[in-house]
Design a protein around this motif. Structure first.
Motif, PDB file in Angstrom:
ATOM      1  N   GLN A 119       0.808  -1.216   0.000  1.00 24.86           N
ATOM      2  CA  GLN A 119       0.000   0.000   0.000  1.00 24.86           C
ATOM      3  C   GLN A 119       0.840   1.265   0.000  1.00 24.86           C
ATOM      4  O   GLN A 119       0.314   2.345  -0.209  1.00 24.86           O
ATOM      5  CB  GLN A 119      -0.937   0.026   1.216  1.00 24.86           C
ATOM      6  N   GLY A 120       2.140   1.153   0.216  1.00 22.06           N
ATOM      7  CA  GLY A 120       2.995   2.335   0.228  1.00 22.06           C
ATOM      8  C   GLY A 120       3.173   2.896   1.619  1.00 22.06           C
ATOM      9  O   GLY A 120       2.254   2.856   2.449  1.00 22.06           O
ATOM     10  N   THR A 121       4.365   3.402   1.869  1.00 21.86           N
ATOM     11  CA  THR A 121       4.661   4.043   3.136  1.00 21.86           C
ATOM     12  C   THR A 121       5.440   5.325   2.848  1.00 21.86           C
ATOM     13  O   THR A 121       6.374   5.330   2.043  1.00 21.86           O
ATOM     14  CB  THR A 121       5.432   3.088   4.079  1.00 21.86           C
ATOM     15  N   GLN A 122       5.028   6.413   3.476  1.00 23.23           N
ATOM     16  CA  GLN A 122       5.602   7.726   3.189  1.00 23.23           C
ATOM     17  C   GLN A 122       6.922   7.914   3.928  1.00 23.23           C
ATOM     18  O   GLN A 122       7.000   7.672   5.147  1.00 23.23           O
ATOM     19  CB  GLN A 122       4.627   8.832   3.603  1.00 23.23           C
ATOM     20  N   VAL A 123       7.919   8.369   3.198  1.00 26.80           N
ATOM     21  CA  VAL A 123       9.199   8.765   3.786  1.00 26.80           C
ATOM     22  C   VAL A 123       9.408  10.235   3.472  1.00 26.80           C
ATOM     23  O   VAL A 123       9.360  10.641   2.306  1.00 26.80           O
ATOM     24  CB  VAL A 123      10.363   7.924   3.224  1.00 26.80           C
ATOM     25  N   THR A 124       9.613  11.032   4.509  1.00 23.58           N
ATOM     26  CA  THR A 124       9.839  12.465   4.347  1.00 23.58           C
ATOM     27  C   THR A 124      11.152  12.825   5.014  1.00 23.58           C
ATOM     28  O   THR A 124      11.359  12.531   6.199  1.00 23.58           O
ATOM     29  CB  THR A 124       8.701  13.276   4.962  1.00 23.58           C
ATOM     30  N   VAL A 125      12.028  13.437   4.229  1.00 18.86           N
ATOM     31  CA  VAL A 125      13.339  13.837   4.746  1.00 18.86           C
ATOM     32  C   VAL A 125      13.434  15.354   4.632  1.00 18.86           C
ATOM     33  O   VAL A 125      13.479  15.909   3.535  1.00 18.86           O
ATOM     34  CB  VAL A 125      14.482  13.171   3.970  1.00 18.86           C
ATOM     35  N   SER A 126      13.437  16.014   5.759  1.00 25.40           N
ATOM     36  CA  SER A 126      13.522  17.472   5.754  1.00 25.40           C
ATOM     37  C   SER A 126      14.063  17.950   7.089  1.00 25.40           C
ATOM     38  O   SER A 126      13.955  17.265   8.102  1.00 25.40           O
ATOM     39  CB  SER A 126      12.163  18.096   5.466  1.00 25.40           C
ATOM     40  N   SER A 127      14.611  19.153   7.048  1.00 27.93           N
ATOM     41  CA  SER A 127      15.133  19.754   8.272  1.00 27.93           C
ATOM     42  C   SER A 127      14.130  20.737   8.859  1.00 27.93           C
ATOM     43  O   SER A 127      14.357  21.318   9.902  1.00 27.93           O
ATOM     44  CB  SER A 127      16.466  20.440   8.001  1.00 27.93           C
TER      45      SER A 127
END
Length: 127
Positions: A119-127
């Motif tokens: 189903q997908g999994t969200q990865v967010t990379v931010s400062s």
């Protein structure tokens, strides 16, 4: 018959996450498994794959040296280290449930929407 991806989240650049892909209704280790990602406005891309036959792996140049794919009898894992903002995407695991197809087949772009996708999994990379 399902795949379930998990382990996504929000991290700062340089951080790590470990994604898991678990199966229900079938034996996961009979099939090659690919990890894909799709960033906003971009096409879905194969970033890593692990075969069922000899455990050989593939990593896209964009993640080579930072991401490691592995498997055991329960799941396929994607260890993601030194994450960058450009790694931000929804991550999917997938298989075509054909034991004679390996990672070369997946790299050639043969997986279709009709194959088995998590189903997908969200990865967010931010400062």
């Amino acid at each position: 018959v399902q795949l379930q991806a998990s382990g996504g989240g929000s991290v700062q650049p340089g951080g790590s996450l470990r994604l898991s892909c678990a199966a229900s209704g079938f034996a996961l280790d009979n099939y090659a498994i690919g990890w894909f990602r799709q960033a906003p406005g971009k096409e879905r891309e194969l970033i890593s794959c692990i075969s069922n036959s000899d455990g050989s792996t593939y990593s896209a140049d964009s993640v080579k040296g930072r991401f490691t794919i592995s498997r055991d009898e329960n799941a396929v894992y994607l260890q993601m280290n030194r994450l960058k903002p450009e790694d931000t995407a929804v991550y999917y695991c997938a298989t075509d449930l054909r034991p004679y197809h390996g990672c070369v087949y997946y790299r050639e772009g043969h997986l279709r929407e009709s194959d088995l996708w998590g189903q997908g999994t969200q990865v967010t990379v931010s400062s």
